[in-house]
Design a protein around this motif. Structure first.
Motif, short mmCIF file in Angstrom:
data_model
loop_
_atom_site.label_atom_id
_atom_site.label_comp_id
_atom_site.label_asym_id
_atom_site.label_seq_id
_atom_site.Cartn_x
_atom_site.Cartn_y
_atom_site.Cartn_z
N ASP A 155 -1.47 45.92 -17.73
CA ASP A 155 -0.53 46.63 -16.87
C ASP A 155 -0.52 48.10 -17.29
O ASP A 155 -0.35 48.41 -18.47
CB ASP A 155 0.86 46.03 -17.05
CG ASP A 155 1.90 46.63 -16.11
OD1 ASP A 155 1.72 47.79 -15.68
OD2 ASP A 155 2.89 45.95 -15.82
N PRO A 156 -0.73 49.04 -16.35
CA PRO A 156 -0.73 50.46 -16.72
C PRO A 156 0.51 50.90 -17.48
O PRO A 156 0.45 51.83 -18.29
CB PRO A 156 -0.84 51.17 -15.36
CG PRO A 156 -1.56 50.19 -14.50
CD PRO A 156 -1.07 48.84 -14.93
N GLU A 157 1.63 50.23 -17.25
CA GLU A 157 2.84 50.57 -17.99
C GLU A 157 2.68 50.31 -19.49
O GLU A 157 3.31 50.97 -20.32
CB GLU A 157 4.03 49.78 -17.45
CG GLU A 157 4.50 50.22 -16.08
CD GLU A 157 5.02 51.65 -16.08
OE1 GLU A 157 5.71 52.03 -17.05
OE2 GLU A 157 4.72 52.40 -15.13
N SER A 158 1.80 49.36 -19.82
CA SER A 158 1.65 48.99 -21.23
C SER A 158 0.89 50.04 -22.03
O SER A 158 0.96 50.06 -23.26
CB SER A 158 0.94 47.64 -21.35
OG SER A 158 -0.42 47.74 -20.96
N PHE A 159 0.15 50.92 -21.33
CA PHE A 159 -0.56 51.99 -22.05
C PHE A 159 -0.15 53.38 -21.55
O PHE A 159 -0.86 54.36 -21.78
CB PHE A 159 -2.08 51.80 -21.96
CG PHE A 159 -2.65 51.64 -20.58
CD1 PHE A 159 -2.90 52.74 -19.77
CD2 PHE A 159 -2.99 50.38 -20.09
CE1 PHE A 159 -3.44 52.60 -18.50
CE2 PHE A 159 -3.54 50.22 -18.82
CZ PHE A 159 -3.77 51.34 -18.03
N ALA A 160 0.99 53.46 -20.91
CA ALA A 160 1.47 54.75 -20.40
C ALA A 160 1.70 55.76 -21.51
O ALA A 160 1.66 56.98 -21.28
CB ALA A 160 2.75 54.55 -19.59
N HIS A 161 1.92 55.28 -22.73
CA HIS A 161 2.15 56.17 -23.87
C HIS A 161 0.86 56.81 -24.37
O HIS A 161 0.90 57.73 -25.20
CB HIS A 161 2.77 55.38 -25.02
CG HIS A 161 1.86 54.32 -25.55
ND1 HIS A 161 1.65 53.12 -24.88
CD2 HIS A 161 1.08 54.27 -26.66
CE1 HIS A 161 0.80 52.38 -25.56
NE2 HIS A 161 0.43 53.05 -26.65
N ASN A 162 -0.30 56.34 -23.88
CA ASN A 162 -1.60 56.82 -24.35
C ASN A 162 -2.24 57.66 -23.25
O ASN A 162 -2.79 57.12 -22.29
CB ASN A 162 -2.49 55.62 -24.71
CG ASN A 162 -3.80 56.04 -25.36
OD1 ASN A 162 -4.39 57.04 -25.00
ND2 ASN A 162 -4.26 55.24 -26.31
#
Length: 202
Positions: free
Chosen positions: A47-54
């Motif tokens: 899910d893009p939300e899971s790597f939004a911090h990167n």
């Protein structure tokens, strides 16, 4: 295999962009060697939300939006396939693994056999699993009935990068997409070797 100018599919997964750059380098070298090339990415499964911090992962994901993702038909079309994936705990990353696991129907029909295969990978550290990732990939390709064409030490460049199984990039924590001359030369050699062997088998 029927083409004197072999058809090469480059199928890769890249999270933060290293694999994208490596795949592009392989594609350029393969085309220069006379191959018809399809460059395809394995679809992201996170899910893009899971790597939004990167930021690097997000940018690479967004750069692939709208581009054709790999399908089994790309392998059926090809005379040779070069796979690419970062390591995940010593094995190919889940998105590439999921793609490979989806090919059971084609495998049961024998449509993945008698093709040339090779691979490239990247790790964050020198001993982060490059060899095991490529060897794990090749176990699957042996089940396909594939012809694995590892680079070995068939060119002086391989004594510089030191990876006889494929090509491995040591990435860094800044997630840069550039790589050194030894890696670039090894990627070029891998492409030429795969295209050359596929041409001789045509």
């Amino acid at each position: 295999m029927t083409s004197a100018n072999p058809k090469l599919a480059i199928i890769y997964y890249s999270a933060t962009g290293h694999g994208t750059s490596m795949a592009a380098r392989v594609a350029t070298a393969a085309e220069a060697a006379g191959a018809e090339v399809r460059l395809r990415h394995a679809a992201e499964t996170a899910d893009p939300e899971s790597f939004a911090h990167n930021p690097a992962w997000t940018a690479n994901y967004e750069a692939h939006v709208g581009k054709p993702a790999a399908t089994g038909e790309d392998i059926v079309w090809a005379d040779a396939v070069i796979f690419g994936s970062p390591t995940r705990f010593g094995s190919p990353a889940a998105p590439l693994r999921a793609f490979l696991d989806s090919l059971g129907g084609l495998w049961s029909q024998g449509k993945l056999a008698d093709k040339v295969y090779a691979g490239f990978t990247s790790t964050q550290t020198a001993h982060g699993g490059q060899e095991s990732t490529l060897l794990n990939l090749y176990v699957t390709l042996m089940h396909f009935g594939g012809i694995i064409v590892a680079p070995g030490y068939t060119d002086p460049v391989k004594f510089v990068d030191g990876n006889p199984y494929g090509v491995g990039l040591i990435a860094n924590r800044e997630n840069i997409t550039a790589f050194d001359d030894a890696t670039a030369d090894a990627l070029d050699h891998l492409a030429r070797r795969v295209v050359g062997v596929a041409s001789r088998l045509a």
